[in-house]
Design a protein around this motif. Sequence first.
Motif, PDB file in Angstrom:
ATOM      1  N   UNK A 183       0.815  -1.220   0.000  1.00 22.90           N
ATOM      2  CA  UNK A 183       0.000   0.000   0.000  1.00 22.90           C
ATOM      3  C   UNK A 183       0.854   1.279   0.000  1.00 22.90           C
ATOM      4  N   UNK A 184       1.779   1.458   0.967  1.00 14.19           N
ATOM      5  CA  UNK A 184       2.581   2.687   0.921  1.00 14.19           C
ATOM      6  C   UNK A 184       3.397   2.810  -0.370  1.00 14.19           C
ATOM      7  N   UNK A 185       3.868   1.678  -0.883  1.00 10.99           N
ATOM      8  CA  UNK A 185       4.669   1.730  -2.102  1.00 10.99           C
ATOM      9  C   UNK A 185       3.821   2.218  -3.270  1.00 10.99           C
ATOM     10  N   UNK A 186       2.607   1.666  -3.366  1.00 11.25           N
ATOM     11  CA  UNK A 186       1.729   2.067  -4.464  1.00 11.25           C
ATOM     12  C   UNK A 186       1.329   3.529  -4.331  1.00 11.25           C
ATOM     13  N   UNK A 187       1.020   3.959  -3.098  1.00  7.72           N
ATOM     14  CA  UNK A 187       0.646   5.364  -2.883  1.00  7.72           C
ATOM     15  C   UNK A 187       1.791   6.281  -3.296  1.00  7.72           C
ATOM     16  N   UNK A 188       3.005   5.900  -2.907  1.00 12.33           N
ATOM     17  CA  UNK A 188       4.169   6.730  -3.232  1.00 12.33           C
ATOM     18  C   UNK A 188       4.376   6.792  -4.735  1.00 12.33           C
ATOM     19  N   UNK A 189       4.292   5.636  -5.387  1.00 14.65           N
ATOM     20  CA  UNK A 189       4.506   5.610  -6.838  1.00 14.65           C
ATOM     21  C   UNK A 189       3.440   6.414  -7.569  1.00 14.65           C
ATOM     22  N   UNK A 220       8.360  -0.259 -12.049  1.00 16.34           N
ATOM     23  CA  UNK A 220       7.090  -0.950 -12.296  1.00 16.34           C
ATOM     24  C   UNK A 220       7.314  -2.211 -13.137  1.00 16.34           C
ATOM     25  N   UNK A 221       8.184  -2.105 -14.106  1.00 13.97           N
ATOM     26  CA  UNK A 221       8.482  -3.288 -14.931  1.00 13.97           C
ATOM     27  C   UNK A 221       9.123  -4.388 -14.099  1.00 13.97           C
ATOM     28  N   UNK A 222      10.032  -3.947 -13.229  1.00 15.53           N
ATOM     29  CA  UNK A 222      10.716  -4.894 -12.350  1.00 15.53           C
ATOM     30  C   UNK A 222       9.704  -5.706 -11.545  1.00 15.53           C
ATOM     31  N   UNK A 223       8.609  -5.043 -11.201  1.00 14.97           N
ATOM     32  CA  UNK A 223       7.620  -5.680 -10.340  1.00 14.97           C
ATOM     33  C   UNK A 223       6.880  -6.812 -11.041  1.00 14.97           C
ATOM     34  N   UNK A 224       7.016  -6.882 -12.350  1.00 12.85           N
ATOM     35  CA  UNK A 224       6.350  -7.977 -13.054  1.00 12.85           C
ATOM     36  C   UNK A 224       7.242  -9.216 -13.077  1.00 12.85           C
ATOM     37  N   UNK A 245       4.676 -11.623  -3.896  1.00 13.31           N
ATOM     38  CA  UNK A 245       3.339 -11.039  -3.979  1.00 13.31           C
ATOM     39  C   UNK A 245       3.257  -9.541  -3.766  1.00 13.31           C
ATOM     40  N   UNK A 246       4.249  -8.969  -3.076  1.00 14.18           N
ATOM     41  CA  UNK A 246       4.225  -7.525  -2.899  1.00 14.18           C
ATOM     42  C   UNK A 246       4.215  -6.794  -4.249  1.00 14.18           C
ATOM     43  N   UNK A 247       5.055  -7.212  -5.197  1.00 10.93           N
ATOM     44  CA  UNK A 247       5.047  -6.512  -6.492  1.00 10.93           C
ATOM     45  C   UNK A 247       3.686  -6.611  -7.188  1.00 10.93           C
ATOM     46  N   UNK A 248       3.093  -7.790  -7.098  1.00 11.49           N
ATOM     47  CA  UNK A 248       1.785  -8.002  -7.718  1.00 11.49           C
ATOM     48  C   UNK A 248       0.748  -7.060  -7.111  1.00 11.49           C
ATOM     49  N   UNK A 249       0.717  -7.035  -5.760  1.00 11.59           N
ATOM     50  CA  UNK A 249      -0.250  -6.186  -5.066  1.00 11.59           C
ATOM     51  C   UNK A 249       0.015  -4.716  -5.384  1.00 11.59           C
ATOM     52  N   UNK A 250       1.286  -4.338  -5.424  1.00 14.87           N
ATOM     53  CA  UNK A 250       1.627  -2.945  -5.720  1.00 14.87           C
ATOM     54  C   UNK A 250       1.113  -2.538  -7.089  1.00 14.87           C
ATOM     55  N   UNK A 251       1.367  -3.406  -8.062  1.00 10.71           N
ATOM     56  CA  UNK A 251       0.952  -3.068  -9.425  1.00 10.71           C
ATOM     57  C   UNK A 251      -0.557  -2.906  -9.532  1.00 10.71           C
ATOM     58  N   UNK A 252      -1.293  -3.802  -8.874  1.00  8.09           N
ATOM     59  CA  UNK A 252      -2.747  -3.726  -8.967  1.00  8.09           C
ATOM     60  C   UNK A 252      -3.289  -2.503  -8.219  1.00  8.09           C
TER      61      UNK A 252
END
Lengths: 336, 540
Positions: free
Chosen positions: B73-79, B92-96, B149-156
């Motif tokens: 959540x904080x990562x996605x908010x920041x991005x 973001x690409x890295x997260x895939x 799973x953190x990258x997946x959740x962040x991206x979504x």
Amino acid sequence: MRNTIVSMFAVAAALSLSTVAHAQQKTLTVYTYESFISEWGPGPKVKEAFEKTCACNVKFVGVADGVALLTRLKLEGQDTDADLALGLDTNLVSEAKATGLFEAHGLHLAAVKVPGSYSDDTFVPYDYGHFAVVYDTTAMKSPPKSLKELVEGDPSQKIAIEDPRTSTPGLGLLLWVRSVYGDKAPEAWAKLKNRILTVAPGWSEAYGLFTKGEVPMVFSYTTSPAYHMVEEKTERYQAASFSEGHYIQIEVAGILKGASDKELAKEFLKFMVSPAFQDVIPTTNWMMPAAETSSPLPEAFDKLVQPQKTFLMGSDEVAKNRQTWIDEWLNAMSMN
Amino acid sequence: MLLTRAERRRGIAWGLTSLACIAFFVGIAVIALLSWDVADAQSRLFTAYTWRILRFTLWQAMLSTLLSVGFALPVALALARRPDFPGRIWIIRLMALPMGIPVLIGALGLIGIWGRQGLINGLLLRLGLDQPVSIYGFSGILLAHVFFNLPLATRLLLAALERQPAEYWLLSASLGMKPLSVFRFVEWPAVRNVIPGISALVFMLCATSFTLVLVLGGGPAATTLEVAIYQSLRFDFDPPRAVALALLQIGITGIILVAMALLPAPDDHGAASGRASRRFDGRTLSAGLWDSCAVLAATAFLIMPLASILAAGLKADLWSLTTSAAFLAAARTSLSIALSAGLLTVLTSLAVIAGREAVADMKKPGITARSFAAMLAGMSSLVLLVPPIVLGTGWFLVLRPLGDVDRFAAALVAIINMLMALPFVMRVLEPALDTHRRRTARLSASLGVSGLSRLRHIDLPVLTKPLLTALSFAMALSLGDLGVVALFGSNDLITLPWLVYNRLSSYRTNDADGLALILCLICLLLTILGTTGRKGANNG
């Protein structure tokens, strides 16, 4: 409609990937495990050598491992395409016979020489290896000299083992501990537990941890160091010799009842225990040959641990008790 | 009532077809396994052992989900707040990437950093700590699940934030909202809608985790139901037991997920012009610092294990590996399976979404219509809980009498991969399509634009990007999947992950590392394809 079209496309892709051009001659279909037929495995050389003698075509079908091989045969049942199954181990023999899919070979194979002089009317050994703890000499100066020392040794010196619920070496260790400790096996496991870094699902995972330097010991084979000596020219990895003796894994092949040409299948079994086949085994399958080779083994094999005593349980006994022993193992390993 | 009658009927038909196809595919496999005659069936299904691993499965999945989504959540908010963050698109690409790597390779990468001989312990050792910190055990499982799973959740989550209309940010800036108010009134409503879905996805992934749990769990105290299912199909060969365990897994997890889905998720779709989002908030130094820390910490956490995979891979002879016939054949196989699976997934998702849209468009959907929509939603996510090995074994039994299974194997793997990717792709496509419809449906209806011309002029220009993202998502997932093919084997069907395992099982660790690196690079390439021009994604 588009769904249908795409699935048809997928099927078409599958079709185009399979190549099915073979000459019109006798074909011997051998089910085995994948690493046997990979480009660096024994498969290609064995195929070439046998085809020279038989005017036939050898077709290998490779599945993940010996257990998957038996599963595949059970799934296919009577109408399997397999003429021969190569790659079961002695622990699976009784279960394999219980399927009723195999047929006695009726051959007298004096050439076979394996420790404990294993012989069977249905299955013929083609190689063997003793299980062993392999250690990294750069991380461990004094490896355990017995199973007892492994069990009771310094818990900060860790070992990676395999899970008996999912892998053959894992089952091998379970049977080894059972052979040495008998009914006291659960107590031994409870002690050994502190030395176990992790229980990997299979040999590849455990050995991967080991070669990455994560753990100084791994449960493998006495022949593992030969690979590193021959292919990588390093003596860094060595097997520890255990004074109680080592448990053995013998790999075997057998003829299916539904084999299309039984004479040809028998010819293959005879060929399998001849030097032409056996010469290939040590440096491709990294196991010990089960019969004479035409020339002495590479020097590296002389340096391997030669177990003084060999343990092997009857496969009926294994089949009968496996679940009980695994349950005991689970309990011992889950205790805190 | 924005769809024409024909459109609505077509939507329902699409939804029904996809539902029927999936139910058929899963059902046939289950029936085939259940009808298998077991000579010495083990009747003891619900032993203390089963309950123990069930408890463990759910407990670790719950904690893993909490941590993954909580940190995401904080990562996605920041991005989302920093569209100009240096290297943002690459982060973001890295997260895939974690999705596309075979699990074992990811685990070895993690061990390279967090393991006994890893970077972190090396540092601690230098700082004077003599006992290495061990990741084996519960903490290791959690760590690995967060990594995957953190990258997946962040991206979504990020996608949900980016779908907020540009007017919101404009308005919140002109009202002079403080960060906390922005969070409360703009950001939270956006993520609140997607958090239950994302959590459910992560929960299912962690509940069905197998290799990670065994390799990092440290012992059989850490065992998931998936291990028991695998064991009963492989060693014990007791298909009915495997099915029973799989049903238990689906049932219990399903109940938990339904409970989660009942949490209120209010509808919140404003009309917007679809102009490009600009953020005006977070200009203060402390906000900047906080965002940078969140993004950098997450990036470091992700990049370190990937770097250890890279370092290991570079030691291999990459040139001879990539030019070998075995590699080329496996790459061809893998890519054709991934492409088929990817296209299948996108089409199935579109069909499911069309069905749900048609029901949502009804003035007063009856109970049948509503349960149909719920079934579509449930099926397209719960299908992740059906163990691939159950599907594979079942279909093997069905197809075997029809001839050489080799001929069907590729299609089978593609379909199974499709089922695995479906829940992911649905979560990428459904919100995007939903928002798009809300923004354009009235206008198209009043202009009388429909059918192909609507597709061409209104849908494709906006939806091409989410469709590409979804496709690359599904393809990456399929590429990294070892697949049921490993259990049955077929000379003509050797995929890249299978090749990696092959090398590993023949002592060739170096080659395996090299191949894993190549696999990662292919996934990266796919992701680049799926995220090109992402910055302008809101330029309707």
